[in-house]
Write a protein that holds these residues in place. Structure first.
Motif, short mmCIF file in Angstrom:
data_model
loop_
_atom_site.label_atom_id
_atom_site.label_comp_id
_atom_site.label_asym_id
_atom_site.label_seq_id
_atom_site.Cartn_x
_atom_site.Cartn_y
_atom_site.Cartn_z
N LYS A 408 0.80 -1.21 0.00
CA LYS A 408 0.00 0.00 0.00
C LYS A 408 0.84 1.27 0.00
CE LYS A 408 -3.55 0.03 2.78
NZ LYS A 408 -4.38 -0.09 4.00
N PHE A 409 2.12 1.16 0.37
CA PHE A 409 2.95 2.36 0.51
C PHE A 409 4.14 2.37 -0.44
CE2 PHE A 409 1.03 1.54 4.72
CZ PHE A 409 0.23 2.67 4.80
N LEU A 410 4.14 1.51 -1.44
CA LEU A 410 5.26 1.42 -2.37
C LEU A 410 5.41 2.72 -3.16
CD1 LEU A 410 7.36 -0.73 -3.25
CD2 LEU A 410 5.85 -1.23 -5.19
N THR A 411 6.63 3.27 -3.16
CA THR A 411 6.89 4.50 -3.91
C THR A 411 7.89 4.30 -5.04
OG1 THR A 411 8.68 5.17 -2.41
CG2 THR A 411 6.46 5.93 -1.88
N LYS A 412 8.84 3.37 -4.88
CA LYS A 412 9.88 3.20 -5.89
C LYS A 412 10.08 1.73 -6.20
CE LYS A 412 14.76 4.21 -6.87
NZ LYS A 412 16.02 4.80 -6.35
N LEU A 413 10.14 1.43 -7.52
CA LEU A 413 10.30 0.05 -7.98
C LEU A 413 11.39 0.01 -9.04
CD1 LEU A 413 9.04 -2.86 -7.89
CD2 LEU A 413 7.65 -2.14 -9.84
N ASN A 414 12.39 -0.86 -8.85
CA ASN A 414 13.50 -0.96 -9.81
C ASN A 414 13.77 -2.42 -10.14
OD1 ASN A 414 15.83 -0.87 -11.31
ND2 ASN A 414 17.03 0.27 -9.83
N PHE A 415 13.36 -2.82 -11.36
CA PHE A 415 13.64 -4.16 -11.88
C PHE A 415 14.50 -4.07 -13.14
CE2 PHE A 415 9.44 -6.01 -10.06
CZ PHE A 415 10.03 -6.12 -8.82
N ASN A 440 5.84 6.48 -7.33
CA ASN A 440 6.26 7.66 -8.10
C ASN A 440 7.43 7.38 -9.02
OD1 ASN A 440 8.71 7.99 -6.52
ND2 ASN A 440 7.43 8.86 -4.90
N GLU A 441 8.05 6.20 -8.94
CA GLU A 441 9.18 5.91 -9.82
C GLU A 441 9.22 4.41 -10.16
OE1 GLU A 441 14.06 6.32 -9.87
OE2 GLU A 441 12.87 7.58 -8.52
N VAL A 442 9.28 4.11 -11.45
CA VAL A 442 9.36 2.74 -11.94
C VAL A 442 10.49 2.64 -12.95
CG1 VAL A 442 8.20 0.91 -13.24
CG2 VAL A 442 6.91 2.24 -11.56
N ASP A 443 11.39 1.67 -12.76
CA ASP A 443 12.52 1.49 -13.66
C ASP A 443 12.52 0.05 -14.19
OD1 ASP A 443 14.92 1.34 -15.01
OD2 ASP A 443 16.10 2.32 -13.44
N LEU A 444 12.19 -0.10 -15.47
CA LEU A 444 12.29 -1.39 -16.15
C LEU A 444 13.17 -1.24 -17.40
CD1 LEU A 444 9.54 -1.97 -14.43
CD2 LEU A 444 9.30 -3.82 -16.08
N SER A 445 14.19 -0.42 -17.28
CA SER A 445 15.12 -0.27 -18.38
C SER A 445 15.93 -1.55 -18.57
CB SER A 445 16.07 0.91 -18.10
OG SER A 445 16.78 0.71 -16.89
N THR A 446 16.42 -1.75 -19.79
CA THR A 446 17.28 -2.90 -20.12
C THR A 446 16.62 -4.22 -19.73
OG1 THR A 446 19.12 -1.42 -19.49
CG2 THR A 446 19.68 -3.68 -20.10
N ASN A 447 15.46 -4.47 -20.30
CA ASN A 447 14.73 -5.72 -20.05
C ASN A 447 14.25 -6.39 -21.33
OD1 ASN A 447 13.87 -6.87 -17.24
ND2 ASN A 447 14.05 -4.66 -16.92
N SER A 448 14.82 -6.02 -22.48
CA SER A 448 14.42 -6.58 -23.77
C SER A 448 12.93 -6.38 -24.05
CB SER A 448 14.77 -8.07 -23.83
OG SER A 448 16.15 -8.28 -23.61
N ILE A 449 12.39 -5.28 -23.57
CA ILE A 449 10.97 -4.97 -23.76
C ILE A 449 10.77 -4.35 -25.14
CG2 ILE A 449 9.07 -3.51 -22.94
CD1 ILE A 449 10.31 -3.75 -20.13
N ARG A 450 9.67 -4.73 -25.78
CA ARG A 450 9.34 -4.19 -27.10
C ARG A 450 8.10 -3.30 -27.02
NH1 ARG A 450 12.71 -6.50 -30.69
NH2 ARG A 450 13.69 -8.48 -30.13
N ARG A 451 7.46 -3.16 -28.15
CA ARG A 451 6.38 -2.18 -28.28
C ARG A 451 5.20 -2.43 -27.34
NH1 ARG A 451 3.58 -1.00 -34.14
NH2 ARG A 451 2.08 0.63 -33.52
N ALA A 452 4.73 -3.67 -27.27
CA ALA A 452 3.55 -3.98 -26.46
C ALA A 452 3.81 -3.74 -24.99
CB ALA A 452 3.12 -5.42 -26.70
N GLY A 453 4.95 -4.25 -24.52
CA GLY A 453 5.27 -4.08 -23.11
C GLY A 453 5.45 -2.62 -22.73
N ALA A 454 6.11 -1.85 -23.60
CA ALA A 454 6.32 -0.43 -23.31
C ALA A 454 5.00 0.31 -23.22
CB ALA A 454 7.20 0.18 -24.40
N ARG A 455 4.08 -0.02 -24.15
CA ARG A 455 2.80 0.68 -24.17
C ARG A 455 1.99 0.43 -22.90
NH1 ARG A 455 1.25 -0.86 -28.74
NH2 ARG A 455 0.03 -2.69 -28.15
#
Length: 537
Positions: A408-415, A440-455
């Motif tokens: 309930k209190f998650l503010t930052k996520l980095n995967f 307020n912050e989500v980082d999923l950089s460098t995960n081989s994500i393409r168009r669908a996942g990004a959207r």
């Protein structure tokens, strides 16, 4: 594409007014912030739970009213700007309450508090350029300590003491040591030859021996075992330490054993930090003994210490004896799956955990799943979750998503720097949608994500109240996908991180799979059809 898939993709939505549950969640969050010790509470006082809740409700009412009035006048009426006003006004009003402090104070306590604040308690010579200090300059710098004073904390960091300067400091420290409670000697022998540095450390150690400290920082001194033992008389005399910092100190296996041997009274220790040392597995065993003797530990950092599986398991088991842990940082070690699983067993006792940093530990899917499952059922106040660089694939996405949704209190996520790909990103995005936290912050950089996942990631976070940054850089998003994501953030471009390192022709690029914007989306949707994200209570 079936109707459920279309609804999933084109969810657009009326953002205002927020639901009653969202409004109550904001009140709960503000109440927690108003009753959490901070730099403001130290200066203005800490609110009681009753007063904080009353203030939080009042703040939310005002912010809701202001945003509603704005919403009625909007030309496009999608509610996005009303949401921004709601969040901005809530934050502004909460800061005013923090600076106001409690409305009712005992007058005598307030007077004594002001009188105490008026006295100088901190002596700090760390400002200015980093430089050597010799005898003449030391006499001038330390003159205020030779006069009547009320200093309880000294900070000699960022100044390199030679032997002559240490001899000047010795009688000064002897004279004031009984009033000291905090000593910062980090980075105070930089550039000195080993023999001179050891003599300086011995002088300071002997002068301060027996002072009753709650805080001691000896970081950035490249001590090794010899340096640790040079501080032996000071370390051995400490019975009330609450915070100990030994970062970037060349703490090898032997040095770690010396620390364990010299510091025997750790019952009150709340903060223990060993970042950036060459501790290794054997050294981790010695640190584990210290942790075992520290039941009050709240903040433990043992990042970048070359600890492998054996040491990781030992640390995990020791941490299981620390039920009050709030912040855990084990980044950049070589734990592997076994240590990750061992840590998951300890995590169940961390009821007060708010920040956990588990990046670059070689956890793989098995370790990540074990930790996600453990965190899901514990740590109800978790605010920061980092698991970057652990070779995590879409296989572990479901337990990770369930964990996210429960907080309930998650503010930052980095995967970042994993291998979640589109399938994993879509599962995570579903959790982000239902997450009740103040994300307020989500980082999923460098995960081989393409168009669908990004959207879908963009759609999941763009209108979250208070959201600040989505980082999906260094993925394999097509040019069309980049355009789609930018269009989603067209009214809030500052919330989208840079995409300059994205590679639209990344490895195993399948042009057919990107045709018409669909990267196997039907297949992904069918896999996700029965996925249920369990939300926190």
């Amino acid at each position: 594409m079936d109707s459920s898939t279309q609804a999933f993709q084109h969810r657009s939505i009326k953002l205002w007014p927020p639901s009653q549950s969202t409004r109550l969640m904001l009140v709960d969050r503000m109440t927690k912030n108003l009753t959490t010790p901070s730099i403001f509470s130290r200066k203005y006082g800490l609110l009681s739970n009753e007063e904080a809740e009353e203030d939080a409700k009042h703040i939310e009412d005002i912010a809701f009213s202001t945003a509603s009035q704005h919403f009625e006048k909007e030309s496009d009426a999608d509610g996005s700007s009303a949401v921004q006003i709601y969040a901005k006004d809530s934050s502004k009003l909460m800061l005013e309450v923090l600076k106001r402090g409690p409305r009712i104070k005992d007058r005598e306590f307030a007077i004594s508090e002001k009188a105490a604040a008026a006295k100088e308690t901190i002596f700090d010579i760390s400002g200015g350029r980093r430089a050597f200090i010799e005898a003449e300059e030391a006499e001038e710098l330390l003159k205020p300590l030779s006069e009547p004073n009320s200093y309880t904390k000294i900070c000699f960091s960022n100044r390199s003491f030679g032997l002559d300067a240490a001899l000047v400091a010795e009688p000064v420290l002897l004279a004031i040591k009984d009033q000291l409670t905090e000593v910062d000697l980090s980075d105070f022998i930089a550039g000195r030859p080993e023999d001179e540095a050891l003599k300086v450390m011995n002088i300071f150690s002997s002068a301060l021996e027996g002072c009753i400290l709650r805080y001691l920082d000896l970081s950035n001194n490249a001590m090794g075992e010899k340096g640790v033992r040079a501080f032996g008389s000071l370390l051995r005399s400490q019975k009330n330490l609450e915070e100990l910092y030994l970062m970037n100190d060349g703490i090898s296996e032997e040095a770690a054993r010396a620390v364990c041997e010299l510091i025997t009274s750790t019952e009150k220790l709340r903060v223990l930090q060993f970042h950036n040392n060459m501790t290794g597995d054997e050294g981790a065993l010695a640190i584990s003994e210290i942790v075992n003797r520290s039941p009050a530990l709240e903040d433990f950092r043992c990042s970048s210490t070359r600890v492998g599986s054996e040491g990781g398991v030992a640390l995990a088991e020791a941490l299981g004896t620390c039920p009050h842990l709030k912040k855990l940082d084990l980044r950049d070690n070589m734990f592997g799956v076994e240590a990750g699983v061992a840590l998951s067993k300890a995590i169940s006792v961390f009821a007060d955990l708010t920040e956990v940093y588990l990046s670059y530990l070689n956890l793989e899917d098995e370790g990540a799943e074990a930790l996600a499952n453990a965190l899901k059922d514990s740590a109800p106040s978790l605010e920061v979750l980092e698991m970057a660089g652990n070779d995590i694939t879409a296989k572990a996405a479901a337990p990770l998503a369930a964990c996210i949704a429960a907080k309930k209190f998650l503010t930052k996520l980095n995967f970042s720097e994993n291998e979640l790909k589109d399938e994993g990103a879509i599962v995570i995005s579903k959790a982000l949608e239902v997450c009740q936290g103040q994300l307020n912050e989500v980082d999923l950089s460098t995960n081989s994500i393409r168009r669908a996942g990004a959207r879908v990631l963009a759609q999941a976070v763009v209108y979250k109240p208070g959201f600040k940054l989505l980082n999906i850089n260094s993925n394999y998003i097509s040019d069309e996908g980049i355009d789609e994501v930018k269009d989603i953030f067209k009214n809030l471009p500052s919330l989208l991180g840079p995409l300059d390192e994205n590679d639209p022709e990344g490895e195993d690029f399948d042009e057919a799979a990107e045709e018409d914007g669909a990267y196997n989306e039907d297949e992904l949707e069918s896999k996700l059809k029965n996925l249920e994200i369990e939300q926190g209570q």
